[in-house]
Design a protein around this motif. Sequence first.
Motif, PDB file in Angstrom:
ATOM      1  N   HIS A  81       0.854  -1.189   0.000  1.00  0.00           N
ATOM      2  CA  HIS A  81       0.000   0.000   0.000  1.00  0.00           C
ATOM      3  C   HIS A  81       0.889   1.239   0.000  1.00  0.00           C
ATOM      4  N   LEU A  82       0.650   2.119  -0.933  1.00  0.00           N
ATOM      5  CA  LEU A  82       1.452   3.334  -1.085  1.00  0.00           C
ATOM      6  C   LEU A  82       0.722   4.507  -0.444  1.00  0.00           C
ATOM      7  N   TYR A  83       1.361   5.133   0.526  1.00  0.00           N
ATOM      8  CA  TYR A  83       0.765   6.242   1.264  1.00  0.00           C
ATOM      9  C   TYR A  83       1.257   7.585   0.751  1.00  0.00           C
ATOM     10  N   ARG A  84       1.269   7.729  -0.528  1.00  0.00           N
ATOM     11  CA  ARG A  84       1.531   8.991  -1.219  1.00  0.00           C
ATOM     12  C   ARG A  84       1.009   8.834  -2.639  1.00  0.00           C
ATOM     13  N   GLU A  85       1.049   9.923  -3.406  1.00  0.00           N
ATOM     14  CA  GLU A  85       0.601   9.825  -4.790  1.00  0.00           C
ATOM     15  C   GLU A  85       1.565   8.931  -5.575  1.00  0.00           C
ATOM     16  N   LEU A  86       1.049   8.345  -6.629  1.00  0.00           N
ATOM     17  CA  LEU A  86       1.887   7.616  -7.568  1.00  0.00           C
ATOM     18  C   LEU A  86       2.357   8.615  -8.609  1.00  0.00           C
ATOM     19  N   ARG A  87       3.636   8.584  -8.897  1.00  0.00           N
ATOM     20  CA  ARG A  87       4.224   9.506  -9.872  1.00  0.00           C
ATOM     21  C   ARG A  87       4.553   8.757 -11.158  1.00  0.00           C
ATOM     22  N   MET A  88       4.423   9.445 -12.247  1.00  0.00           N
ATOM     23  CA  MET A  88       4.715   8.813 -13.537  1.00  0.00           C
ATOM     24  C   MET A  88       6.143   8.272 -13.553  1.00  0.00           C
ATOM     25  N   ASN A  89       7.059   8.959 -12.894  1.00  0.00           N
ATOM     26  CA  ASN A  89       8.439   8.461 -12.906  1.00  0.00           C
ATOM     27  C   ASN A  89       8.640   7.246 -12.001  1.00  0.00           C
ATOM     28  N   ASP A  90       7.608   6.828 -11.234  1.00  0.00           N
ATOM     29  CA  ASP A  90       7.650   5.577 -10.482  1.00  0.00           C
ATOM     30  C   ASP A  90       7.401   4.374 -11.393  1.00  0.00           C
ATOM     31  N   VAL A  91       6.759   4.608 -12.529  1.00  0.00           N
ATOM     32  CA  VAL A  91       6.327   3.526 -13.422  1.00  0.00           C
ATOM     33  C   VAL A  91       7.524   2.955 -14.174  1.00  0.00           C
ATOM     34  N   VAL A  92       7.712   1.643 -14.048  1.00  0.00           N
ATOM     35  CA  VAL A  92       8.775   0.943 -14.768  1.00  0.00           C
ATOM     36  C   VAL A  92       8.294   0.576 -16.167  1.00  0.00           C
ATOM     37  N   TRP A  93       7.082   0.051 -16.252  1.00  0.00           N
ATOM     38  CA  TRP A  93       6.465  -0.249 -17.546  1.00  0.00           C
ATOM     39  C   TRP A  93       4.956  -0.330 -17.380  1.00  0.00           C
ATOM     40  N   GLN A  94       4.286  -0.278 -18.515  1.00  0.00           N
ATOM     41  CA  GLN A  94       2.830  -0.460 -18.542  1.00  0.00           C
ATOM     42  C   GLN A  94       2.486  -1.316 -19.745  1.00  0.00           C
ATOM     43  N   ARG A  95       1.419  -2.102 -19.589  1.00  0.00           N
ATOM     44  CA  ARG A  95       0.947  -2.978 -20.662  1.00  0.00           C
ATOM     45  C   ARG A  95      -0.580  -2.986 -20.651  1.00  0.00           C
ATOM     46  N   PRO A  96      -1.185  -3.124 -21.820  1.00  0.00           N
ATOM     47  CA  PRO A  96      -2.631  -3.308 -21.839  1.00  0.00           C
ATOM     48  C   PRO A  96      -2.991  -4.639 -21.175  1.00  0.00           C
ATOM     49  N   LEU A  97      -4.177  -4.690 -20.622  1.00  0.00           N
ATOM     50  CA  LEU A  97      -4.672  -5.901 -19.952  1.00  0.00           C
ATOM     51  C   LEU A  97      -5.975  -6.305 -20.639  1.00  0.00           C
ATOM     52  N   PRO A  98      -5.848  -6.892 -21.835  1.00  0.00           N
ATOM     53  CA  PRO A  98      -7.044  -7.188 -22.626  1.00  0.00           C
ATOM     54  C   PRO A  98      -7.857  -8.352 -22.049  1.00  0.00           C
ATOM     55  N   LEU A  99      -9.119  -8.349 -22.443  1.00  0.00           N
ATOM     56  CA  LEU A  99     -10.024  -9.451 -22.107  1.00  0.00           C
ATOM     57  C   LEU A  99     -10.069 -10.436 -23.266  1.00  0.00           C
ATOM     58  N   ALA A 100     -10.058 -11.719 -22.941  1.00  0.00           N
ATOM     59  CA  ALA A 100     -10.258 -12.764 -23.942  1.00  0.00           C
ATOM     60  C   ALA A 100     -11.105 -13.846 -23.280  1.00  0.00           C
ATOM     61  N   ASP A 101     -12.243 -14.121 -23.860  1.00  0.00           N
ATOM     62  CA  ASP A 101     -13.173 -15.108 -23.299  1.00  0.00           C
ATOM     63  C   ASP A 101     -13.503 -14.802 -21.846  1.00  0.00           C
ATOM     64  N   GLY A 102     -13.635 -13.503 -21.522  1.00  0.00           N
ATOM     65  CA  GLY A 102     -14.035 -13.075 -20.200  1.00  0.00           C
ATOM     66  C   GLY A 102     -12.940 -13.017 -19.151  1.00  0.00           C
ATOM     67  N   ALA A 103     -11.696 -13.358 -19.534  1.00  0.00           N
ATOM     68  CA  ALA A 103     -10.580 -13.333 -18.583  1.00  0.00           C
ATOM     69  C   ALA A 103      -9.514 -12.361 -19.059  1.00  0.00           C
ATOM     70  N   HIS A 104      -8.903 -11.649 -18.118  1.00  0.00           N
ATOM     71  CA  HIS A 104      -7.824 -10.732 -18.473  1.00  0.00           C
ATOM     72  C   HIS A 104      -6.570 -11.517 -18.819  1.00  0.00           C
ATOM     73  N   GLN A 105      -5.912 -11.065 -19.858  1.00  0.00           N
ATOM     74  CA  GLN A 105      -4.709 -11.728 -20.366  1.00  0.00           C
ATOM     75  C   GLN A 105      -3.480 -10.961 -19.872  1.00  0.00           C
ATOM     76  N   PHE A 106      -2.733 -11.563 -18.956  1.00  0.00           N
ATOM     77  CA  PHE A 106      -1.591 -10.906 -18.349  1.00  0.00           C
ATOM     78  C   PHE A 106      -0.314 -11.156 -19.140  1.00  0.00           C
ATOM     79  N   PRO A 107       0.558 -10.146 -19.203  1.00  0.00           N
ATOM     80  CA  PRO A 107       1.886 -10.379 -19.763  1.00  0.00           C
ATOM     81  C   PRO A 107       2.708 -11.194 -18.773  1.00  0.00           C
ATOM     82  N   ALA A 108       3.884 -11.611 -19.185  1.00  0.00           N
ATOM     83  CA  ALA A 108       4.789 -12.285 -18.251  1.00  0.00           C
ATOM     84  C   ALA A 108       5.172 -11.298 -17.169  1.00  0.00           C
ATOM     85  N   LEU A 109       5.048 -11.716 -15.919  1.00  0.00           N
ATOM     86  CA  LEU A 109       5.364 -10.846 -14.788  1.00  0.00           C
ATOM     87  C   LEU A 109       6.670 -11.294 -14.164  1.00  0.00           C
TER      88      LEU A 109
END
Length: 110
Positions: A81-109
């Motif tokens: 839990h982060l007790y401050r705002e999230l900053r764009m420079n905190d982000v390492v990467w972002q990926r879309p989280l698409p739905l397929a057959d009702g389930a979200h498709q995750f990238p390799a984590l």
Amino acid sequence: MLIYKIFRAKEWAQLQADGTINGAPIDLADGYIHFSTAQTVAETAEKYFAGVDGLVLVAVEADNLDLLKWEPARAGVLFPHLYRELRMNDVVWQRPLPLADGAHQFPALT
């Protein structure tokens, strides 16, 4: 260690535009930004975002965050839990989280 935040498209767009965000409505209500680990993020998606399309998965390096606390949540599992705002420079990467057959498709984590 990477931790993960699921954003709706509007929230992701706000973070990109403003450079910071205090989180989604649940985060604002609770007073901190909820994150998940690689082991818990799929369950988070299923529990809180079932059927929601257009999501974005954001990865953040936990070791780089000040004001991050690991606290028990579902079934006593520790969640970050982060007790401050999230900053764009905190982000390492972002990926879309698409739905397929009702389930979200995750990238390799990692």
